[in-house]
Design a protein around this motif. Structure first.
Motif, PDB file in Angstrom:
ATOM      1  N   TYR A  72     -33.660  33.849  -2.009  1.00  0.00           N
ATOM      2  CA  TYR A  72     -32.089  34.337  -0.994  1.00  0.00           C
ATOM      3  C   TYR A  72     -30.916  34.578  -2.692  1.00  0.00           C
ATOM      4  CZ  TYR A  72     -28.334  34.749   1.551  1.00  0.00           C
ATOM      5  OH  TYR A  72     -27.410  35.604   2.567  1.00  0.00           O
ATOM      6  N   GLU A  73     -31.410  34.098  -2.783  1.00  0.00           N
ATOM      7  CA  GLU A  73     -29.715  33.838  -4.059  1.00  0.00           C
ATOM      8  C   GLU A  73     -30.386  35.362  -4.987  1.00  0.00           C
ATOM      9  OE1 GLU A  73     -28.857  30.943  -6.381  1.00  0.00           O
ATOM     10  OE2 GLU A  73     -28.209  29.741  -4.362  1.00  0.00           O
ATOM     11  N   HIS A  74     -32.114  35.374  -5.634  1.00  0.00           N
ATOM     12  CA  HIS A  74     -32.647  36.492  -6.275  1.00  0.00           C
ATOM     13  C   HIS A  74     -32.132  37.813  -5.177  1.00  0.00           C
ATOM     14  CE1 HIS A  74     -34.810  37.902  -9.856  1.00  0.00           C
ATOM     15  NE2 HIS A  74     -35.956  38.007  -8.791  1.00  0.00           N
ATOM     16  N   TYR A  75     -32.608  38.218  -4.133  1.00  0.00           N
ATOM     17  CA  TYR A  75     -32.756  38.931  -3.021  1.00  0.00           C
ATOM     18  C   TYR A  75     -31.034  39.363  -2.890  1.00  0.00           C
ATOM     19  CZ  TYR A  75     -31.420  41.192   1.413  1.00  0.00           C
ATOM     20  OH  TYR A  75     -31.576  42.111   1.967  1.00  0.00           O
ATOM     21  N   LEU A  76     -30.006  38.737  -3.821  1.00  0.00           N
ATOM     22  CA  LEU A  76     -28.811  38.720  -3.216  1.00  0.00           C
ATOM     23  C   LEU A  76     -28.745  39.335  -5.113  1.00  0.00           C
ATOM     24  CD1 LEU A  76     -26.428  36.124  -1.864  1.00  0.00           C
ATOM     25  CD2 LEU A  76     -27.488  38.226  -0.066  1.00  0.00           C
ATOM     26  N   LEU A  77     -28.543  39.413  -5.969  1.00  0.00           N
ATOM     27  CA  LEU A  77     -28.871  39.296  -7.384  1.00  0.00           C
ATOM     28  C   LEU A  77     -29.027  41.270  -7.509  1.00  0.00           C
ATOM     29  CD1 LEU A  77     -27.947  39.346 -10.208  1.00  0.00           C
ATOM     30  CD2 LEU A  77     -30.516  38.401 -10.453  1.00  0.00           C
ATOM     31  N   LEU A  78     -30.661  41.097  -6.774  1.00  0.00           N
ATOM     32  CA  LEU A  78     -31.122  42.570  -6.738  1.00  0.00           C
ATOM     33  C   LEU A  78     -30.283  43.687  -6.315  1.00  0.00           C
ATOM     34  CD1 LEU A  78     -35.017  41.554  -6.687  1.00  0.00           C
ATOM     35  CD2 LEU A  78     -33.648  42.305  -8.753  1.00  0.00           C
ATOM     36  N   LYS A  79     -29.954  43.323  -4.985  1.00  0.00           N
ATOM     37  CA  LYS A  79     -29.159  44.029  -4.561  1.00  0.00           C
ATOM     38  C   LYS A  79     -28.002  45.256  -4.704  1.00  0.00           C
ATOM     39  CE  LYS A  79     -28.583  44.264   0.397  1.00  0.00           C
ATOM     40  NZ  LYS A  79     -28.229  44.319   1.458  1.00  0.00           N
ATOM     41  N   SER A  80     -26.602  43.540  -5.582  1.00  0.00           N
ATOM     42  CA  SER A  80     -25.713  43.387  -6.207  1.00  0.00           C
ATOM     43  C   SER A  80     -26.214  44.564  -7.050  1.00  0.00           C
ATOM     44  CB  SER A  80     -25.737  41.862  -6.574  1.00  0.00           C
ATOM     45  OG  SER A  80     -24.050  42.704  -7.501  1.00  0.00           O
ATOM     46  N   ILE A  81     -27.248  44.278  -7.984  1.00  0.00           N
ATOM     47  CA  ILE A  81     -27.714  45.257  -9.698  1.00  0.00           C
ATOM     48  C   ILE A  81     -27.727  46.841  -9.046  1.00  0.00           C
ATOM     49  CG2 ILE A  81     -28.970  46.248 -11.144  1.00  0.00           C
ATOM     50  CD1 ILE A  81     -29.376  42.589 -11.633  1.00  0.00           C
ATOM     51  N   LYS A  82     -28.130  47.024  -7.997  1.00  0.00           N
ATOM     52  CA  LYS A  82     -28.748  48.650  -7.019  1.00  0.00           C
ATOM     53  C   LYS A  82     -27.298  48.905  -6.682  1.00  0.00           C
ATOM     54  CE  LYS A  82     -29.836  49.648  -2.706  1.00  0.00           C
ATOM     55  NZ  LYS A  82     -29.822  50.337  -1.848  1.00  0.00           N
ATOM     56  N   ASN A  83     -26.590  48.221  -6.184  1.00  0.00           N
ATOM     57  CA  ASN A  83     -24.768  48.697  -5.780  1.00  0.00           C
ATOM     58  C   ASN A  83     -24.652  48.993  -5.966  1.00  0.00           C
ATOM     59  OD1 ASN A  83     -25.922  48.156  -2.708  1.00  0.00           O
ATOM     60  ND2 ASN A  83     -24.866  46.704  -2.839  1.00  0.00           N
ATOM     61  N   ASP A  84     -24.497  48.189  -7.726  1.00  0.00           N
ATOM     62  CA  ASP A  84     -23.308  48.765  -9.082  1.00  0.00           C
ATOM     63  C   ASP A  84     -23.674  49.760 -10.096  1.00  0.00           C
ATOM     64  OD1 ASP A  84     -21.354  45.860  -8.450  1.00  0.00           O
ATOM     65  OD2 ASP A  84     -22.805  45.571 -10.385  1.00  0.00           O
ATOM     66  N   MET A  85     -25.422  50.443  -9.495  1.00  0.00           N
ATOM     67  CA  MET A  85     -26.126  51.429 -10.478  1.00  0.00           C
ATOM     68  C   MET A  85     -25.496  52.516  -9.369  1.00  0.00           C
ATOM     69  SD  MET A  85     -29.765  50.262 -11.586  1.00  0.00           S
ATOM     70  CE  MET A  85     -30.105  51.993 -11.971  1.00  0.00           C
ATOM     71  N   GLU A  86     -25.803  52.075  -7.954  1.00  0.00           N
ATOM     72  CA  GLU A  86     -25.413  53.696  -6.656  1.00  0.00           C
ATOM     73  C   GLU A  86     -23.729  53.399  -7.061  1.00  0.00           C
ATOM     74  OE1 GLU A  86     -28.931  53.710  -3.620  1.00  0.00           O
ATOM     75  OE2 GLU A  86     -27.280  52.116  -3.128  1.00  0.00           O
ATOM     76  N   TRP A  87     -23.390  53.038  -7.467  1.00  0.00           N
ATOM     77  CA  TRP A  87     -21.157  52.450  -6.557  1.00  0.00           C
ATOM     78  C   TRP A  87     -20.715  52.783  -7.792  1.00  0.00           C
ATOM     79  CZ3 TRP A  87     -20.425  55.331  -2.494  1.00  0.00           C
ATOM     80  CH2 TRP A  87     -21.459  55.201  -1.455  1.00  0.00           C
ATOM     81  N   GLY A  88     -20.882  52.047  -9.366  1.00  0.00           N
ATOM     82  CA  GLY A  88     -20.661  52.593 -10.414  1.00  0.00           C
ATOM     83  C   GLY A  88     -19.694  50.738 -10.107  1.00  0.00           C
ATOM     84  N   MET A  89     -18.618  51.046 -11.025  1.00  0.00           N
ATOM     85  CA  MET A  89     -17.189  49.754 -10.826  1.00  0.00           C
ATOM     86  C   MET A  89     -16.156  50.699 -10.409  1.00  0.00           C
ATOM     87  SD  MET A  89     -17.391  48.650 -14.635  1.00  0.00           S
ATOM     88  CE  MET A  89     -16.661  50.153 -15.290  1.00  0.00           C
ATOM     89  N   LEU A  90     -15.956  51.479  -9.286  1.00  0.00           N
ATOM     90  CA  LEU A  90     -15.335  51.763  -8.787  1.00  0.00           C
ATOM     91  C   LEU A  90     -14.938  51.415  -7.453  1.00  0.00           C
ATOM     92  CD1 LEU A  90     -13.031  53.630  -8.349  1.00  0.00           C
ATOM     93  CD2 LEU A  90     -14.182  54.905  -7.542  1.00  0.00           C
ATOM     94  N   LYS A  91     -16.339  51.166  -7.545  1.00  0.00           N
ATOM     95  CA  LYS A  91     -16.114  49.874  -5.453  1.00  0.00           C
ATOM     96  C   LYS A  91     -16.148  48.554  -5.529  1.00  0.00           C
ATOM     97  CE  LYS A  91     -19.299  49.228  -1.742  1.00  0.00           C
ATOM     98  NZ  LYS A  91     -21.002  48.666  -1.708  1.00  0.00           N
ATOM     99  N   LYS A  92     -16.084  48.138  -7.535  1.00  0.00           N
ATOM    100  CA  LYS A  92     -15.964  46.790  -7.242  1.00  0.00           C
ATOM    101  C   LYS A  92     -14.190  46.776  -7.406  1.00  0.00           C
ATOM    102  CE  LYS A  92     -19.742  44.243  -7.582  1.00  0.00           C
ATOM    103  NZ  LYS A  92     -19.764  43.583  -7.095  1.00  0.00           N
TER     104      LYS A  92
END
Length: 167
Positions: A72-92
Protein backbone atom coordinates in the motif's frame (compact mmCIF):
# COMPACT_ATOMS: atom_id res chain seq x y z
CA UNK A 1 21.68 6.66 -45.51
CA UNK A 2 20.34 6.40 -41.97
CA UNK A 3 17.62 8.86 -41.06
CA UNK A 4 16.98 10.05 -37.55
CA UNK A 5 13.38 10.71 -36.64
CA UNK A 6 12.61 14.31 -35.78
CA UNK A 7 9.98 13.18 -33.27
CA UNK A 8 11.79 12.61 -29.93
CA UNK A 9 8.88 10.60 -28.53
CA UNK A 10 9.30 7.98 -31.26
CA UNK A 11 12.87 7.24 -30.14
CA UNK A 12 12.72 4.39 -27.63
CA UNK A 13 15.76 5.80 -25.83
CA UNK A 14 14.37 9.32 -25.37
CA UNK A 15 13.64 10.75 -21.97
CA UNK A 16 10.07 11.48 -23.06
CA UNK A 17 9.52 7.85 -23.99
CA UNK A 18 10.84 6.62 -20.63
CA UNK A 19 8.60 9.12 -18.85
CA UNK A 20 5.56 8.06 -20.90
CA UNK A 21 6.24 4.38 -20.13
CA UNK A 22 6.35 5.08 -16.38
CA UNK A 23 3.20 7.21 -16.48
CA UNK A 24 1.41 4.53 -18.54
CA UNK A 25 2.49 1.82 -16.08
CA UNK A 26 1.36 3.96 -13.12
CA UNK A 27 -1.99 4.69 -14.83
CA UNK A 28 -2.46 0.97 -15.53
CA UNK A 29 -1.63 0.25 -11.88
CA UNK A 30 -4.16 2.86 -10.74
CA UNK A 31 -6.89 1.53 -13.07
CA UNK A 32 -6.26 -2.09 -12.06
CA UNK A 33 -6.12 -1.58 -8.30
CA UNK A 34 -9.73 -0.78 -7.52
CA UNK A 35 -9.40 -1.19 -3.75
CA UNK A 36 -5.95 0.04 -2.71
CA UNK A 37 -6.62 -0.62 0.97
CA UNK A 38 -6.41 -4.36 0.19
CA UNK A 39 -2.68 -3.78 -0.26
CA UNK A 40 -2.26 -2.88 3.41
CA UNK A 41 -0.09 -5.30 5.39
CA UNK A 42 0.81 -7.13 2.16
CA UNK A 43 4.63 -7.29 2.28
CA UNK A 44 6.74 -6.49 -0.75
CA UNK A 45 8.27 -9.67 -2.17
CA UNK A 46 11.67 -8.06 -2.53
CA UNK A 47 11.63 -6.93 1.07
CA UNK A 48 10.74 -10.43 2.30
CA UNK A 49 13.59 -11.94 0.25
CA UNK A 50 16.00 -9.35 1.67
CA UNK A 51 15.00 -10.18 5.25
CA UNK A 52 15.53 -13.91 4.64
CA UNK A 53 18.96 -13.24 3.12
CA UNK A 54 19.92 -10.99 6.04
CA UNK A 55 18.88 -13.68 8.53
CA UNK A 56 20.88 -16.32 6.65
CA UNK A 57 23.98 -14.13 6.81
CA UNK A 58 23.50 -13.54 10.57
CA UNK A 59 23.54 -9.84 9.92
CA UNK A 60 22.11 -7.89 12.85
CA UNK A 61 21.53 -4.66 10.89
CA UNK A 62 17.93 -3.46 11.10
CA UNK A 63 16.05 -3.06 7.81
CA UNK A 64 16.14 0.41 6.26
CA UNK A 65 13.39 2.49 7.91
CA UNK A 66 12.87 4.66 4.79
CA UNK A 67 11.63 1.76 2.65
CA UNK A 68 7.95 1.12 2.23
CA UNK A 69 6.72 -1.47 4.70
CA UNK A 70 3.89 -2.82 2.58
CA UNK A 71 2.47 -2.75 -0.93
CA UNK A 72 0.00 0.00 0.00
CA UNK A 73 2.78 2.44 0.90
CA UNK A 74 4.60 1.46 -2.29
CA UNK A 75 1.42 2.10 -4.29
CA UNK A 76 1.06 5.56 -2.72
CA UNK A 77 4.71 6.37 -3.47
CA UNK A 78 4.36 5.43 -7.15
CA UNK A 79 1.16 7.49 -7.46
CA UNK A 80 2.81 10.46 -5.78
CA UNK A 81 5.82 10.33 -8.11
CA UNK A 82 3.52 10.10 -11.14
CA UNK A 83 1.52 13.11 -9.92
CA UNK A 84 4.72 15.11 -9.33
CA UNK A 85 5.85 14.30 -12.87
CA UNK A 86 2.51 15.27 -14.42
CA UNK A 87 1.74 18.36 -12.36
CA UNK A 88 5.18 19.51 -11.24
CA UNK A 89 5.76 21.41 -8.06
CA UNK A 90 3.04 23.99 -8.67
CA UNK A 91 0.33 21.65 -7.38
CA UNK A 92 2.39 20.87 -4.25
CA UNK A 93 2.99 24.59 -3.62
CA UNK A 94 -0.72 25.32 -3.96
CA UNK A 95 -1.55 22.61 -1.42
CA UNK A 96 1.39 23.74 0.77
CA UNK A 97 2.96 20.27 0.82
CA UNK A 98 6.63 19.81 -0.02
CA UNK A 99 7.78 17.03 -2.32
CA UNK A 100 11.26 15.52 -2.43
CA UNK A 101 11.80 17.29 -5.75
CA UNK A 102 10.88 20.67 -4.31
CA UNK A 103 13.15 20.19 -1.31
CA UNK A 104 16.05 19.11 -3.55
CA UNK A 105 15.61 22.15 -5.83
CA UNK A 106 15.56 24.55 -2.89
CA UNK A 107 18.67 22.95 -1.37
CA UNK A 108 20.48 23.14 -4.71
CA UNK A 109 19.57 26.83 -5.08
CA UNK A 110 20.89 27.58 -1.61
CA UNK A 111 24.21 25.83 -2.30
CA UNK A 112 24.88 27.57 -5.61
CA UNK A 113 26.86 30.77 -5.74
CA UNK A 114 25.29 33.81 -7.43
CA UNK A 115 25.92 33.72 -11.19
CA UNK A 116 28.35 36.40 -12.36
CA UNK A 117 28.58 37.24 -16.06
CA UNK A 118 29.08 34.55 -18.69
CA UNK A 119 30.11 30.96 -18.11
CA UNK A 120 33.67 29.91 -18.81
CA UNK A 121 34.52 26.91 -20.99
CA UNK A 122 35.28 24.91 -17.83
CA UNK A 123 31.84 25.73 -16.40
CA UNK A 124 30.13 24.66 -19.64
CA UNK A 125 31.95 21.32 -19.58
CA UNK A 126 30.94 20.84 -15.94
CA UNK A 127 27.30 21.64 -16.77
CA UNK A 128 27.37 19.12 -19.61
CA UNK A 129 28.85 16.48 -17.29
CA UNK A 130 26.24 17.22 -14.63
CA UNK A 131 23.46 17.05 -17.21
CA UNK A 132 24.57 13.65 -18.53
CA UNK A 133 25.10 12.32 -15.00
CA UNK A 134 21.60 13.30 -13.91
CA UNK A 135 20.05 12.17 -17.20
CA UNK A 136 21.54 8.68 -16.76
CA UNK A 137 20.23 8.64 -13.19
CA UNK A 138 16.78 9.74 -14.30
CA UNK A 139 16.65 7.03 -16.96
CA UNK A 140 17.64 4.42 -14.38
CA UNK A 141 15.15 5.59 -11.76
CA UNK A 142 12.25 5.85 -14.21
CA UNK A 143 13.00 2.40 -15.61
CA UNK A 144 13.02 0.89 -12.11
CA UNK A 145 9.81 2.73 -11.16
CA UNK A 146 8.12 1.42 -14.32
CA UNK A 147 9.12 -2.14 -13.45
CA UNK A 148 7.88 -1.66 -9.87
CA UNK A 149 4.51 -0.30 -11.04
CA UNK A 150 4.11 -3.26 -13.42
CA UNK A 151 5.15 -5.68 -10.66
CA UNK A 152 2.71 -4.15 -8.16
CA UNK A 153 -0.12 -4.38 -10.72
CA UNK A 154 0.64 -8.02 -11.52
CA UNK A 155 1.00 -8.93 -7.86
CA UNK A 156 -2.33 -7.28 -7.04
CA UNK A 157 -3.98 -9.27 -9.83
CA UNK A 158 -2.39 -12.48 -8.54
CA UNK A 159 -3.33 -11.84 -4.88
CA UNK A 160 -6.87 -10.68 -5.58
CA UNK A 161 -7.46 -13.25 -8.31
CA UNK A 162 -8.23 -10.75 -11.03
CA UNK A 163 -5.58 -11.90 -13.46
CA UNK A 164 -8.07 -13.26 -15.97
CA UNK A 165 -10.54 -10.39 -16.21
CA UNK A 166 -10.83 -8.32 -19.39
CA UNK A 167 -11.38 -4.61 -19.56
Amino acid sequence: MMQISSDPASNKHSLLNVMHRFIAAANNMDETIMVPSLLRDMPLEEQAAGVLEANNNNNDEPPCPNKQRDMYEHYLLLKSIKNDMEWGMLKKEMSSGASFLEIAVKQEEQQQQPVTGGLSLQDNADLEHQFHYHLRGLFGVLSKLTLQADHLTNRYKREIGGGNFMR
